[in-house]
Write an enzyme that holds these catalytic residues in place. Structure first.
Site, short mmCIF file in Angstrom:
data_model
loop_
_atom_site.label_atom_id
_atom_site.label_comp_id
_atom_site.label_asym_id
_atom_site.label_seq_id
_atom_site.Cartn_x
_atom_site.Cartn_y
_atom_site.Cartn_z
N THR B 15 0.67 -1.30 -0.18
CA THR B 15 0.10 -0.08 0.09
C THR B 15 0.81 1.32 -0.01
O THR B 15 0.34 2.49 -0.32
CB THR B 15 -1.08 -0.11 1.05
OG1 THR B 15 -0.19 -0.04 2.38
CG2 THR B 15 -2.05 -1.15 1.37
N ALA B 17 4.12 3.78 -1.14
CA ALA B 17 4.62 4.56 -2.42
C ALA B 17 5.31 3.82 -3.58
O ALA B 17 4.94 3.65 -4.71
CB ALA B 17 5.07 6.12 -2.38
N VAL B 18 6.35 2.83 -3.03
CA VAL B 18 7.15 2.26 -3.69
C VAL B 18 6.50 0.97 -4.20
O VAL B 18 6.50 0.45 -5.17
CB VAL B 18 8.56 2.03 -3.05
CG1 VAL B 18 9.34 0.87 -3.61
CG2 VAL B 18 9.28 3.13 -2.75
N ARG B 43 -2.44 -2.15 10.16
CA ARG B 43 -2.89 -0.87 9.80
C ARG B 43 -3.59 -0.74 8.48
O ARG B 43 -4.81 -0.45 8.30
CB ARG B 43 -2.04 0.27 10.13
CG ARG B 43 -2.67 1.65 9.98
CD ARG B 43 -1.84 2.70 10.58
NE ARG B 43 -0.50 2.47 9.90
CZ ARG B 43 -0.18 3.02 8.75
NH1 ARG B 43 -1.11 3.81 8.08
NH2 ARG B 43 0.78 3.17 8.21
N CYS B 132 17.97 5.13 -3.39
CA CYS B 132 17.60 5.85 -4.66
C CYS B 132 18.71 6.62 -5.39
O CYS B 132 18.88 6.49 -6.61
CB CYS B 132 16.25 6.63 -4.72
SG CYS B 132 16.25 7.59 -3.10
N GLN B 159 16.91 16.24 -4.44
CA GLN B 159 15.85 15.20 -4.24
C GLN B 159 14.80 15.69 -3.99
O GLN B 159 14.35 16.58 -3.29
CB GLN B 159 16.45 14.31 -3.03
CG GLN B 159 18.01 13.64 -3.35
CD GLN B 159 18.63 12.56 -2.48
OE1 GLN B 159 19.66 12.78 -2.03
NE2 GLN B 159 17.53 11.69 -1.87
N GLY B 163 10.63 10.67 -2.19
CA GLY B 163 11.75 9.89 -1.50
C GLY B 163 11.37 9.69 -0.01
O GLY B 163 11.71 9.08 0.34
N LYS B 223 25.01 6.75 3.07
CA LYS B 223 24.30 5.77 2.04
C LYS B 223 25.09 5.77 0.91
O LYS B 223 25.61 4.81 0.07
CB LYS B 223 22.78 5.69 1.93
CG LYS B 223 21.97 5.27 2.89
CD LYS B 223 20.34 5.51 2.93
CE LYS B 223 19.67 5.06 4.24
NZ LYS B 223 18.33 5.25 3.93
N ARG B 245 17.15 18.07 0.11
CA ARG B 245 15.73 17.96 -0.40
C ARG B 245 15.16 19.31 -1.18
O ARG B 245 15.57 20.51 -0.49
CB ARG B 245 14.73 17.77 0.79
CG ARG B 245 13.42 17.30 0.20
CD ARG B 245 13.21 15.86 -0.14
NE ARG B 245 13.41 14.77 0.91
CZ ARG B 245 13.76 13.48 0.78
NH1 ARG B 245 13.66 13.20 -0.48
NH2 ARG B 245 13.77 12.82 1.90
N HIS B 252 14.74 12.60 -8.78
CA HIS B 252 16.15 13.30 -8.08
C HIS B 252 17.11 13.42 -9.27
O HIS B 252 17.07 12.93 -10.25
CB HIS B 252 16.76 12.14 -7.35
CG HIS B 252 16.16 11.68 -6.22
ND1 HIS B 252 15.07 12.24 -5.47
CD2 HIS B 252 16.48 10.53 -5.45
CE1 HIS B 252 14.68 11.54 -4.42
NE2 HIS B 252 15.44 10.56 -4.31
#
Lengths: 346, 346
Positions: B15, B17-18, B43, B132, B159, B163, B223, B245, B252
């Site tokens: 459910t 976004a990705v 949930r 990403c 970005q 994200g 990362k 951001r 991005h």
């Protein structure tokens, strides 16, 4: 008590985004003005502007406008500066030029007061105000240059639309409304008004500011590269820039990687930055404190944060530099120079 | 004609976004699915989701959900991956994890198919999908790494809010409307939902993505630094990142400075990039062509442009790399890995 020396001042481009800020700064600083002349193109002549409670009528700028003018602040575009500054000088004015017209002229001082105010004395009638994105970077790097030496700078910018003028602000806000309403906005001005291709700026990032040069860099990027060397007075300085427009109204942000010539201590770097004129250190990861464009908007200072030693190169630092592009990046830097001239003649 | 081998597939975080993009990719690619299980937190359990004309009910993910599952795609956060992946492996599933949970685990392959698809064979039940911002950069740099060698990468990112999840998109759009209406928007989620200090993202640039580490870098920056070395299989690679951001919804952008180990010809670099799998070269200054987030949104490719030799270091290149962070940056890269696993078992 001595009477302060007062000056006849002209503001060329008084109706533009930068001209408006120059007038605000002159008023806020209580600049010692005897007579104020507001000048513009024929198109904007006749506009009424309030200054310290008095109403002024903007006049068309012509060579004879500068009769009796002692200090002239230009921000009406490079062509206007090229056409009128020689006449203004001939009539005895010292010109502070906010355009690109004289910046790289070898005989013209390019001045950021915190960096090279001494160069003002060498002027031959005109002092150039650097490009907005350059000013805030060199102001922030100068304390490190003096203490440790700098060999290389790699900068990526996050520049506000106000740098492209009032019409670019209007376009960005209009496009934002259209996207939020589910529409597909037509770009009209950005990235470069005089070029044929336009791109959406709302909710986007455009990696082009000003025209491309033959070497693949944009003029904005070349300005940062060349002006930084000239202002620092160091042609050995290696500078790379990528300039990007983002949907911010006021305040340029810069991600800067800088290689120093000597070992350094990060705590000492922060102390230097915090104590330097015109700089404000905003750097506390624990409280998520760092400079933000929305905080810098409307302020004269240059804000610095995210200061950290590079992990791959112990002689390098990363930092985040933010300032209001219309203030320290333009109007305030120009008025600082004007104050220096006034003080030296007082 | 042989019957294609079909697989029992689970999508954990269906459910989100990705997860939503993973389902779209599986459908668009006509992935060989026997049975599809859509899993989520308690949930979101009970949510109905359409997939290829059929309605699925999302179930709560528990250890026993993975009975009979052959390929499981995880994008429900690091804690869920850590808790459930061992159980899924125990029940025979190969897991493709889109979170940070296993990326730096020495025994887990970290895979960008265009770079190191051969590493999938070394998995012990889980293959990690990189961050990403890392994926698009290594995909673009791999052809240069192979041909010239790379010694150093300095990247500044621009970005998108997607994200940070669907709630960050909502916040950015809400704040934009409030600012346009003359209001002063209250920040609620960004930069980091779980941290106390919030900053306005609308018409701003926030130099913080994820939490700060003791070295002054953010987790997002670390990362990029660590994952790039692992994916390239080169711990000598020097990488610096500043992650920012900006108010973009999807896509991005990255300003990348890269030092190569050999002399190069810019025309050859462009030819290499144009011919590389998964890359699209968009680079023509004369026609103001370069990658833009708004153009990359909804596409699986990585777009590269503004390719130019550095003026201060002839062994260095500057470039601008853009990709949809939810697609190549997440869902598409994961489905590419799943396709590779399916093909190797067919």
């Amino acid at each position: 008590m001595s009477t302060p020396t007062l000056f006849n001042v002209a503001v060329v481009g008084a109706t533009g985004a930068v001209g408006e800020q120059i007038l605000k700064q002159l008023a806020a600083r209580n600049f010692p003005i005897k007579e104020l002349k507001l000048l513009s193109s024929a198109r904007s002549a006749g506009t009424k502007i309030e200054f310290k409670g008095q109403t002024y009528t903007v006049e068309e700028a012509t060579p004879d406008s500068f009769k009796g003018v002692e200090i002239a602040l230009f921000s009406a575009g490079g062509d206007v500066s090229k056409a009128l500054i020689p006449h203004a000088i001939e009539r005895g004015a010292v010109c502070i030029d906010n355009t690109n017209a004289y910046r790289m002229d070898p005989g013209t001082p390019l001045v950021v007061p915190e960096v090279n105010i001494d160069k003002v004395a060498e002027h031959k009638g005109v002092i150039a105000n650097p490009n907005c994105s350059t000013i805030q970077m060199v102001a922030a790097l100068k304390p490190l240059y003096d203490r440790f030496g700098i060999s290389r700078i790699i900068v990526s910018t996050y520049q506000a639309v106000s740098g492209a003028g009032a019409r670019a602000i209007d376009e960005m806000l209009r496009q934002s409304k259209e996207v939020l309403a589910g529409g597909d906005p037509k770009p009209d001005i950005l990235p470069v008004g005089s070029l044929p291709v336009k791109h959406q700026i709302a909710f986007n990032a455009i990696p082009q500011i000003d025209k491309f040069q033959d070497n693949g860099f944009t003029l904005e990027e070349m300005k940062m590269i060349r002006e930084t060397k000239k202002i620092m007075g160091d042609e050995t300085l290696e500078v790379t820039a990528t300039c990007v427009r983002i949907p911010v109204v006021y305040g340029h942000s810069e991600s800067v990687y800088v290689e120093l010539k000597q070992d350094f201590d990060v705590a000492e770097v922060k102390t230097l930055l915090a104590g330097a004129p015109g700089l404000v250190l905003q750097d506390d990861p624990d409280s998520q404190l760092y400079p933000l464009a929305t905080d810098a908007a409307g302020k004269n200072e240059v804000f610095v944060g995210r200061v950290r030693r590079d992990l791959s190169n112990p002689r390098a630092l990363n930092m985040w530099i933010v300032s209001d592009n219309l203030l320290k990046g333009a109007a305030w830097n120009a008025v600082q120079i004007a104050e220096h001239i006034a003080a030296s003649r007082a």
